[in-house]
Scaffold this motif. Structure first.
Motif, short mmCIF file in Angstrom:
data_model
loop_
_atom_site.label_atom_id
_atom_site.label_comp_id
_atom_site.label_asym_id
_atom_site.label_seq_id
_atom_site.Cartn_x
_atom_site.Cartn_y
_atom_site.Cartn_z
N LYS A 158 6.08 -11.34 2.08
CA LYS A 158 4.80 -12.42 1.61
C LYS A 158 5.05 -14.08 2.15
O LYS A 158 5.01 -15.07 2.52
N SER A 212 0.99 -1.38 -0.08
CA SER A 212 0.19 0.10 0.22
C SER A 212 0.88 1.19 0.40
O SER A 212 0.67 2.36 -1.11
N ASP A 245 1.93 -4.25 -9.47
CA ASP A 245 1.75 -5.18 -8.38
C ASP A 245 1.98 -6.96 -8.42
O ASP A 245 0.57 -7.07 -8.69
C1 LIG Z 1 -1.36 -8.29 0.02
C2 LIG Z 1 -1.16 -7.62 -1.44
C3 LIG Z 1 -1.51 -5.83 -1.11
C4 LIG Z 1 -1.17 -5.16 0.00
O1 LIG Z 1 -0.62 -5.54 0.69
P1 LIG Z 1 0.16 -4.98 1.87
O2 LIG Z 1 1.83 -4.92 1.92
O3 LIG Z 1 -0.76 -5.06 3.19
O4 LIG Z 1 -0.46 -3.93 1.60
C5 LIG Z 1 -1.49 -5.36 -2.52
N1 LIG Z 1 -1.72 -6.16 -3.64
C6 LIG Z 1 -1.76 -7.40 -3.73
C7 LIG Z 1 -1.84 -8.39 -5.02
C8 LIG Z 1 -1.59 -7.58 -2.73
O5 LIG Z 1 -1.28 -9.09 -2.57
#
Ligand SMILES: *Cc1c(COP(=O)(O)O)cnc(C)c1O
Length: 511
Positions: free
Chosen positions: A298, A147, A266
């Motif tokens: 992640k 974010s 993203d």
């Molecule tokens: C998890 C995720 C986000 C948000 O992640 P944060 O690091 O918690 O802000 C944004 N885009 C995608 C595709 C995600 O999987």
């Protein structure tokens, strides 16, 4: 800071955490407490006198852990994973130990330089183009979250455009993404002052597996230009949150380029898999992007938080985010000899987060990390095969990485959409309330869909099999009992552990 006390307490704490991991399967994956539970268990004021570490740890065990949802449990399949590893954990300890605040190069040169080097390493593993590496005009930076990453690039793109068209045009700027794009983009628009009606989340559907169609983007942009608006930012996805869809990056990049727009990619979750040569093709087209983001926290064994962002034009970030107050002036910064990461992010202060990513890469090595990712994808494929062979269930979107989207089909005489959504909601509730797994849901084409993501470091095949058995059992309970009570059972459900004609069935795991 008493180093002897640190030694003693530190060992105790490491033992506590190691025991936690050892016993993690004994806890319900999803915390089963009620809202406000902790207020009833803890005193309403801080202690005047010191308490012992043991008494705190006792409270952690008896009062805190029941209110923890165990993201590191091998049976955690919700959202997307948040990896922890020995290397990542050690990196966090080291970072806490050094505890510097690295906003400018001079505040700890190693923190800035290690971050540049490690992001170059990871950028090369992802085969990002040269322009994203620190040797040119771009470079990588660790943000706290995806974010924050999309916010800082949106601000940079906004200001770059406003420098050309004049500040008064803010209300005319338009942002594009798909209806599958993470809500972080919408939040970034809210913060950046983009008019709420100018954040276009373009429609996707099952005909493109929920990927953004370049034609639809083109149409929307042409229409907006024709009514005097100014398109300036396009977000593409590699691995959407709902179904891990991949947008056609090449075509989107071309559209962005021909309209003078910033193109952000993203890949928060799926980016990790792209260090494997066989998955790198999902990033094809990133060469043409202006920025790229992946969350190492992640699925890359790096403890939260560590969101890696690369940009081609670091000056765009700096022009939006830099400040130069007297109290931060120093020779290296004034001479423009160094990177000051404070100008690449929202906050001033920043932690030494590159240490843990560096330790992950060094203690495991690229080959092991690739095999780690492949193993999760293989486990997801195994789950998908299980689901695919039970006619009561269906796979909803094609699986590319380690996320499986599926749902329980309503009984034949009940094809009403509402009924099927309620059924899957009930199934989710039923499996999660056992505490044996944690699975979450999403909506695709108005359907309530269950998502199972493989990505916790401790997950093995036996856990996946157990999760599948649990889903089958609970589905059985939901589908059969009310009908049986009514005495009109239409057909007997397949036996638990049903594996079709066995043609492509994988052998059941040896428990
Ligand atoms: C998890 C995720 C986000 C948000 O992640 P944060 O690091 O918690 O802000 C944004 N885009 C995608 C595709 C995600 O999987």
């Amino acid at each position: 800071m008493d180093s002897e006390q640190l030694r003693e307490y530190g060992h105790q704490m490491v033992d506590f955490v190691a025991d936690y991991y050892q016993n993690i399967e004994n806890y319900p994956v999803l915390s089963q407490v009620e809202p406000g539970y902790l207020l009833k268990l803890l005193p309403d004021a801080a202690p005047n006198q010191p308490e012992s570490l043991q008494s705190v740890l006792d409270d952690v065990q008896s009062k805190i852990l029941p209110g923890v949802t165990h993201w590191q449990s091998p049976s955690f399949y919700a959202y997307y994973p948040a990896n922890s590893s020995v290397a990542g954990f050690l990196g966090e300890i080291l970072s806490a130990g050094i505890n510097m605040v690295g906003f400018s190069w001079i505040t700890s040169p190693a923190a800035t330089e290690l971050e540049m080097i490690v992001l170059d390493w990871l950028g090369k593993l992802l085969k990002l183009p040269q322009e994203f590496l620190s040797s040119g005009h771009g470079g990588g930076v660790i943000q706290g979250s995806a974010s924050e990453a999309v916010l800082v690039v949106l601000l940079s793109a906004r200001d770059k455009t406003l420098r050309m068209v004049g500040k008064s045009a803010l209300g005319k700027l338009v942002v594009y993404g798909s209806d599958q794009t993470h809500s972080a983009l919408q939040k970034a628009c809210q913060i950046a002052g983009i008019h709420p009606e100018n954040c276009r989340l373009l429609k996707t559907d099952s005909s493109t597996d929920y990927a953004l169609s370049p034609e639809i983007v083109n149409e929307a942009i042409s229409h907006d230009i024709s009514i005097g608006l100014i398109p300036f930012f396009l977000c593409g996805n590699v691995g959407t949150t709902s179904s891990a869809t991949v947008d056609p990056l090449y075509s989107l990049a071309k559209i962005a380029k021909s309209n003078g727009m910033w193109f952000h990619v993203d890949a928060a979750y799926a980016g990790s898999a792209c260090i494997c040569p066989e998955y790198r093709r999902y990033l094809d087209g990133v060469e043409e992007a202006d920025s790229f983001n992946m969350n190492a926290h992640k699925w890359f064994l790096t403890n939260f938080d560590c969101s890696t962002l690369w940009v081609k034009d670091r000056n765009a970030l700096i022009q939006s985010l830099s400040t130069n107050p007297e109290f931060l002036k120093n020779k290296a910064s004034q001479a423009n000899l160094v990177v000051d990461y404070k100008d690449w992010q929202i906050p001033l202060g920043r932690r030494f987060r590159s240490l843990k990513l560096w330790m992950v890469l060094r203690l495991y090595g690229v080959e092991n990390i690739q095999n780690y990712l492949r193993n999760h994808i293989e486990l997801a494929r195994y789950f998908e095969v299980c689901v695919g062979q039970d006619p009561r269930f269906e796979i909803v979107a094609p699986r590319k990485f380690s996320l499986v989207c599926f749902r329980l089909l309503p009984p034949v005489d009940d094809n009403e959409a509402h009924g099927s959504n309620k059924l899957n909601q009930d199934l989710l509730e039923a499996v999660n309330s056992t505490g044996r797994v944690f699975i979450t849901h999403t909506a695709l084409s108005g359907m309530y869909i269950l998502r199972l993501v493989v990505g916790a470091p401790l997950t093995e095949r036996r856990h996946i099999y157990a999760a599948w058995k649990l889903l089958q059992d609970e589905a059985c309970t939901l589908l059969c009992s009310p009908l049986q009570e009514n005495g009109n059972l239409p057909k007997s459900p397949p036996p638990i552990g049903f594996f079709g004609n066995g043609s492509k069935a994988e052998p059941l795991p040896q428990k």
